[in-house]
Each structure stands twice: as structure tokens, then as C-alpha cells.
Enzyme design. Structure first.
Site, PDB file in Angstrom:
ATOM      1  N   TYR A  12      -4.022  -5.888   6.215  1.00  0.00           N
ATOM      2  CA  TYR A  12      -3.178  -6.877   6.908  1.00  0.00           C
ATOM      3  C   TYR A  12      -4.056  -7.947   7.550  1.00  0.00           C
ATOM      4  CZ  TYR A  12       0.100  -8.568  10.561  1.00  0.00           C
ATOM      5  OH  TYR A  12       0.870  -9.334  11.408  1.00  0.00           O
ATOM      6  N   GLN A  68       2.544 -13.648   5.812  1.00  0.00           N
ATOM      7  CA  GLN A  68       2.338 -12.268   5.399  1.00  0.00           C
ATOM      8  C   GLN A  68       3.499 -11.373   5.816  1.00  0.00           C
ATOM      9  OE1 GLN A  68       0.279 -10.946   3.461  1.00  0.00           O
ATOM     10  NE2 GLN A  68       0.534  -8.749   3.851  1.00  0.00           N
ATOM     11  N   GLU A  69       4.028 -11.615   7.001  1.00  0.00           N
ATOM     12  CA  GLU A  69       5.105 -10.760   7.512  1.00  0.00           C
ATOM     13  C   GLU A  69       6.399 -10.928   6.722  1.00  0.00           C
ATOM     14  OE1 GLU A  69       5.038  -8.455   9.705  1.00  0.00           O
ATOM     15  OE2 GLU A  69       3.408  -8.804  11.105  1.00  0.00           O
ATOM     16  N   SER A  70       6.767 -12.171   6.426  1.00  0.00           N
ATOM     17  CA  SER A  70       8.109 -12.414   5.890  1.00  0.00           C
ATOM     18  C   SER A  70       8.169 -13.474   4.807  1.00  0.00           C
ATOM     19  CB  SER A  70       9.022 -12.852   7.032  1.00  0.00           C
ATOM     20  OG  SER A  70       8.568 -14.083   7.581  1.00  0.00           O
TER      21      SER A  70
END
Length: 341
Positions: free
Chosen positions: A188, A82-84
Site C-alpha cells: 500500500y 489507491q483507495e477508491s
């Protein structure tokens, strides 16, 4: 020939570095240049196509294993996705976050580590960023487990703290609501938790769904007061079933305890992917061993009357840690997951 030997050495070194035994099922006889359908399984992670990149699987698994708070590797993997999107350098975000784990520069100053001992702490180096992510999430998870009264599982609370800061979790006494920051933290957490299953390997024991641990009526409720319990109140719920009734894992997870539990008699404790634990007491027979990975509904033993009891029944707890004293309301926990009691 030198190129072939050199390539083999590089492959061997890479295997040693990532610390995994990768089982590769390769399609044979094809000379095409397209991407194959091979899938690799490493520990509790799905590695390869549509899973965790092999180059990072060892780092993620090690980061999870280094945490003594029950941090699942698949949660770290879903977080990185999800972050990158598993990119070592996805570019600086609009907020200024950097690297595969999207650390803010200020946070990196205090949370960054030199994971590969090269003398630098670099958020753009996954060998530094992933161990730092694991340490930060582990610290947040330990803090979250001290607050069973907050809204959300310990892992969900830790993820919210990673995204918005623990102060926001304290402010809202749980995962911040959708109204906070235009839903950024709320979604998130939801997205990461929904991706955990897809990044868990075949041996990870993760499946969807929860179930009743035994077929039978409810008995003594949660937190009933009385002198029969050392804490002065009942720390779980009881199912009034006769000796020999099949007891099932209420949810998917890994057995961390299988044996004598003192006053609980024969007991089994299972760690689940969200960082919670389920406990099954007074069993007449245990059918699993420590380390076994289970699916929801899988048999773990038979009910009984071992330990401190007045008659046969199953004592069932949900805990934020593996041991006594970290209990939360098991009925509310199961109902939240769609289980009818």
C-alpha cells in the site's frame, strides 16, 4: 439562451466551490466526440485526464493546505487513487470500508467531519471524506515526525498508520514488513509513493532522483560530539568546499526558508514531497526565494562561511520538520535514495 446562461452560472459556481484557477489547454476545431488531450494544472496537482478529477482537486489541495505538518496534496491524491480510484462510492469493501477515502465505520465515528457544513458527516460524500482524510493523515504525519528512528520517511509512516493503525507502526518501529498481513500495508505504501509523481502538476516541482548538494569531499560527520555545537553534537554533515562553490537542491521540493539562519548564517530550507526537509547552511549567496519550487540539482546558492564557522564549507541537514532539532542522519538518507557520498 436561458440554458446557456444557466450553464455558465453553474460553471462559475463550481469554479468558486473548488477554489482553483484551472488552466485548460483545449484542442481546437474538432467536432469529434472523443476525449481531448487537455491537461489542467492546479496548485501542486495534475488535474484532468490521467490525473486528479477536477471535482476533487480543490478539496484535496485544501485538505493539504490545512495541515501545518507539511502534507503534500499529491500524497493525498495518490492515496485516494489507491483507495477508491477517485470514486465517491466504490461500494463497501470486503472489510467494510466506505467511500472515496475508504473509512472503516468505527474509524469514521471518531475521524469523520462535516466538511461542507450540511449537518451530516457522510463517508460517501467527498466533501466530508476528503477533509477527514486530510485531518487524519496530518495527525499521523505529526506523530511520525516524532520518530526519526523508525524505518521509513514521515509520509510513509503516516500512510502505514492510515492503512494498518499507528499501533502496527509502533510495533515494527517503521512501515510493517512484507510478512505482515500478506504484504497489504507494505505494498500500500509502496504503490502510493510511486504514484505521487504522476499526480503532481507541472508547477509542483516534483522530479525523480536525488543528488549531492555540492561537489566536494565530506568533512565533519553527523553526530560528532564537541563543544562547538549547542546540542553537544553535529546535527548534519559538512562538505569542505571553498567559498563560491555552487550549492544544489538535493531533492525536489519547495523553499520554505531563504535568509538569515543565526548560527547557520545564510541558509535555505526545502520541504520535500515525503514530508522531510533539507537545510543548507553558511551560504555566501542565496539564489532562491521562499515559495520557489525546485527540481533536484537546481542551484540554490553559493557556499561560504557566514554564521558560526571556523572556515568555508556547506553544512547540510535532513530534518523531519523545518526547524532545528528535528535532524536525522543525512548520509543514510541520501544513500537510501541512491546518492553516492
Amino acid at each position: 439562451m436561458l440554458q446557456i446562461v444557466g450553464g455558465a452560472i453553474v460553471a462559475l459556481v463550481l469554479a468558486l466551490v473548488i477554489g482553483l484557477i484551472l488552466l485548460l489547454a483545449m484542442s481546437g476545431g474538432s467536432g469529434g466526440g472523443g476525449e481531448g488531450n487537455a491537461q489542467l494544472a492546479a496548485g501542486s496537482l495534475k488535474v484532468g485526464k490521467n490525473g486528479v478529477p477536477a471535482a476533487y482537486a480543490g478539496l484535496i489541495q485544501q485538505a493539504a493546505d490545512d495541515c501545518n505538518a507539511g502534507l503534500p496534496a499529491s500524497v493525498l491524491a495518490a492515496q485516494l487513487k489507491q483507495e477508491s480510484g477517485f470514486q465517491a462510492d466504490p461500494g463497501k469493501s470486503s472489510a467494510g470500508a466506505l467511500g472515496i477515502a475508504q473509512f472503516m465505520p468505527g474509524t469514521w465515528k471518531t475521524a469523520g467531519v462535516d466538511g461542507n457544513n450540511d449537518g451530516r458527516k457522510d463517508p460517501l460524500d467527498p466533501e466530508d471524506a476528503i477533509p477527514a482524510q486530510g485531518k487524519m493523515m496530518c495527525k499521523l504525519l505529526r506523530t511520525a515526525k516524532k520518530h526519526p528512528e523508525y524505518d521509513g520517511s514521515p509520509v510513509e509512516l503516516a500512510l502505514a498508520g492510515y492503512n494498518a493503525g499507528w499501533g502496527r507502526v509502533e510495533q515494527y518501529r517503521g512501515v510493517p514488513p512484507e510478512e505482515f498481513a500478506k504484504g497489504q500495508t507494505y505494498h500500500y505504501v509502496k504503490i502510493i509513493m510511486s504514484n505521487v509523481a504522476s499526480l503532481t502538476g507541472p508547477d509542483g516541482g516534483l522530479s525523480t532522483g536525488w543528488t549531492r548538494p555540492v561537489d566536494g569531499p565530506l568533512g565533519t560527520p553527523y553526530h560528532q560530539r564537541g563543544g562547538a555545537w549547542s546540542s553537544g553534537m553535529h546535527t548534519g554533515i559538512d562538505f569542505t568546499v571553498p567559498t563560491g562553490t555552487t550549492v544544489k537542491a538535493a531533492g525536489p521540493g519547495k523553499v520554505v526558508t531563504a535568509g538569515d539562519g543565526g548560527a547557520y548564517g545564510n541558509q535555505v530550507v526545502i520541504r520535500h514531497a515525503d514530508g522531510t526537509y533539507s537545510q543548507y547552511g553558511h551560504l555566501s549567496k542565496i539564489a532562491v526565494s521562499t515559495g520557489k519550487r525546485l527540481k533536484a540539482g537546481q542551484k540554490i546558492g553559493l557556499s561560504g562561511a557566514t554564521g558560526n564557522v571556523s572556515g568555508p564549507h556547506l553544512h547540510f541537514e535532513i530534518r523531519t520538520g523545518p526547524g532545528y532539532g528535528s535532524d536525522i542522519d543525512p548520509g543514510a538518507f541520501l544513500r537510501k535514495r541512491g546518492v553516492k557520498l
